[in-house]
Write a protein that holds these residues in place. Sequence first.
Motif, PDB file in Angstrom:
ATOM      1  N   UNK A 156     -26.496   2.318  19.547  1.00 41.24           N
ATOM      2  CA  UNK A 156     -25.053   2.137  19.626  1.00 41.24           C
ATOM      3  C   UNK A 156     -24.402   2.792  18.412  1.00 41.24           C
ATOM      4  N   UNK A 157     -23.411   3.618  18.663  1.00 42.92           N
ATOM      5  CA  UNK A 157     -22.660   4.234  17.567  1.00 42.92           C
ATOM      6  C   UNK A 157     -21.695   3.203  17.002  1.00 42.92           C
ATOM      7  N   UNK A 158     -21.617   3.142  15.667  1.00 39.65           N
ATOM      8  CA  UNK A 158     -20.754   2.176  15.008  1.00 39.65           C
ATOM      9  C   UNK A 158     -19.611   2.891  14.292  1.00 39.65           C
ATOM     10  N   UNK A 159     -18.436   2.274  14.365  1.00 34.04           N
ATOM     11  CA  UNK A 159     -17.260   2.778  13.667  1.00 34.04           C
ATOM     12  C   UNK A 159     -16.695   1.664  12.797  1.00 34.04           C
ATOM     13  N   UNK A 160     -16.237   2.029  11.606  1.00 32.71           N
ATOM     14  CA  UNK A 160     -15.553   1.085  10.733  1.00 32.71           C
ATOM     15  C   UNK A 160     -14.079   1.478  10.676  1.00 32.71           C
ATOM     16  N   UNK A 161     -13.215   0.555  11.077  1.00 36.37           N
ATOM     17  CA  UNK A 161     -11.785   0.820  11.166  1.00 36.37           C
ATOM     18  C   UNK A 161     -11.049   0.105  10.034  1.00 36.37           C
ATOM     19  N   UNK A 162     -10.098   0.815   9.422  1.00 35.53           N
ATOM     20  CA  UNK A 162      -9.254   0.252   8.369  1.00 35.53           C
ATOM     21  C   UNK A 162      -7.804   0.343   8.816  1.00 35.53           C
ATOM     22  N   UNK A 163      -7.081  -0.758   8.736  1.00 32.30           N
ATOM     23  CA  UNK A 163      -5.690  -0.783   9.196  1.00 32.30           C
ATOM     24  C   UNK A 163      -4.832   0.167   8.368  1.00 32.30           C
ATOM     25  N   UNK A 164      -3.944   0.883   9.045  1.00 28.05           N
ATOM     26  CA  UNK A 164      -3.007   1.765   8.361  1.00 28.05           C
ATOM     27  C   UNK A 164      -1.949   0.932   7.642  1.00 28.05           C
ATOM     28  N   UNK A 165      -1.387   1.504   6.611  1.00 28.76           N
ATOM     29  CA  UNK A 165      -0.364   0.798   5.839  1.00 28.76           C
ATOM     30  C   UNK A 165       0.818   0.446   6.739  1.00 28.76           C
ATOM     31  N   UNK A 166       1.203  -0.821   6.719  1.00 33.65           N
ATOM     32  CA  UNK A 166       2.336  -1.279   7.514  1.00 33.65           C
ATOM     33  C   UNK A 166       2.008  -1.667   8.940  1.00 33.65           C
ATOM     34  N   UNK A 167       0.775  -1.442   9.376  1.00 32.26           N
ATOM     35  CA  UNK A 167       0.390  -1.793  10.749  1.00 32.26           C
ATOM     36  C   UNK A 167       0.257  -3.310  10.889  1.00 32.26           C
ATOM     37  N   UNK A 168       0.770  -3.839  11.983  1.00 28.12           N
ATOM     38  CA  UNK A 168       0.671  -5.272  12.255  1.00 28.12           C
ATOM     39  C   UNK A 168      -0.542  -5.501  13.143  1.00 28.12           C
ATOM     40  N   UNK A 169      -1.633  -5.940  12.536  1.00 22.55           N
ATOM     41  CA  UNK A 169      -2.904  -6.073  13.261  1.00 22.55           C
ATOM     42  C   UNK A 169      -3.490  -7.465  13.047  1.00 22.55           C
ATOM     43  N   UNK A 170      -4.385  -7.844  13.945  1.00 24.49           N
ATOM     44  CA  UNK A 170      -5.042  -9.143  13.818  1.00 24.49           C
ATOM     45  C   UNK A 170      -6.101  -9.129  12.725  1.00 24.49           C
ATOM     46  N   UNK A 171      -6.736  -7.962  12.514  1.00 25.32           N
ATOM     47  CA  UNK A 171      -7.822  -7.851  11.543  1.00 25.32           C
ATOM     48  C   UNK A 171      -7.613  -6.606  10.680  1.00 25.32           C
ATOM     49  N   UNK A 172      -7.522  -6.769   9.364  1.00 31.47           N
ATOM     50  CA  UNK A 172      -7.351  -5.602   8.482  1.00 31.47           C
ATOM     51  C   UNK A 172      -8.522  -4.627   8.559  1.00 31.47           C
ATOM     52  N   UNK A 173      -9.722  -5.160   8.774  1.00 36.63           N
ATOM     53  CA  UNK A 173     -10.922  -4.340   8.937  1.00 36.63           C
ATOM     54  C   UNK A 173     -11.570  -4.698  10.269  1.00 36.63           C
ATOM     55  N   UNK A 174     -12.059  -3.688  10.958  1.00 45.11           N
ATOM     56  CA  UNK A 174     -12.632  -3.906  12.275  1.00 45.11           C
ATOM     57  C   UNK A 174     -13.835  -2.985  12.439  1.00 45.11           C
TER      58      UNK A 174
END
Length: 261
Positions: A156-174
Motif C-alpha cells: 500500500x502506498x502511503x501519503x502524509x498530508x499537512x493542512x494548508x494555512x487557513x484550511x478548516x479541517x478535522x485533522x491538521x495531519x492526515x
Amino acid sequence: MNPRALVSACALALALLLPAMAGAADAKPPPSPDELLRLIDKRMSLASDYKGVVRIREIRKDGVERAIEMHVYRRDSAQNFLMLITQPRNLAGGGYLRIGGNLWEYSVSTGQWVRTTRRANIVGTIACEGDFDRPRLAEDYTAKDDGVETIRGTPFRKLLLTAKEGAEVSFPLLRLWLDADNNIVKRVGYAPSGRTLRTDVVRSYQRLKDPVSGESVYHYREVLELEEEDGTQIIVRYEDVQLAPLDTNIFTKTWLEGRLR
C-alpha cells in the motif's frame, strides 16, 4: 563465430530488446502525491445532486451502543450540503446545513441555529461533517510520499498530508494508505503534536455512474472509525444512494425547520 552468424545474432538480440525498450519508454511514472489528491477528489465528487441515508452504529468502551440515522443531501457544484437527523427520536428533525463556506447546526429541542465548523463532531459521535460531504483533499492539504507498507502480502502506498494555512479541517495531519487502484483503504488523523486522534478503515466502496457527467464515481459503502483516546468506535454505512436532481429549497433553513411540522 563467422561474421554472418555474428550479424544474425546481433540482429536477433536487438529485435528482442527493442520491444522492452519501447515498453520502458512508454511507461508513465506514478502520480505525484498532490496529483493523487486531485484524482481522489475527482473520482469521489459529483456533477449530479446526491441523496443518501447514513446509518451509524456507535459502540462505546463501556459496551453501551446506540443507533443513529441521517438523510444526507449534497449539491457539489454549489458546495451545498444538508444533513437531516431521523434517529434517535429525541434528536429527529435536527441537522446540519452548509451553504458555500458557512455551516450551521440546528437543534430541534431549542429551535435554534448555531454556527459550527467542519471540526465539530456530528450528533455527539466521533464523526465529522467532512466524512459525509464531498472530499476536498487537494484544496485543504499538501501531500508527500510516506513510503510503502506491505500488509498480508499486499503493498500500500502511503501519503502524509499537512493542512494548508487557513484550511478548516478535522485533522491538521492526515496519513493515507492507498491500494493499487489509488483508493483510500485506511486513514489516520493526527493532532499537530503527532498524537493519533482517529483511525478509519474503509471496508468497502460502491461504484456509481454519475448521470450528469456519465463518469464512474466511487463512494464509501462501509467505514469503521476508531477514536484513539477513549476507545469509542462507530460503523458507518452509506445506503440508499440516489443521484438525481434535488429541489433547491432543500438547502435552506426553512426546509429543515419544517421537517417535523
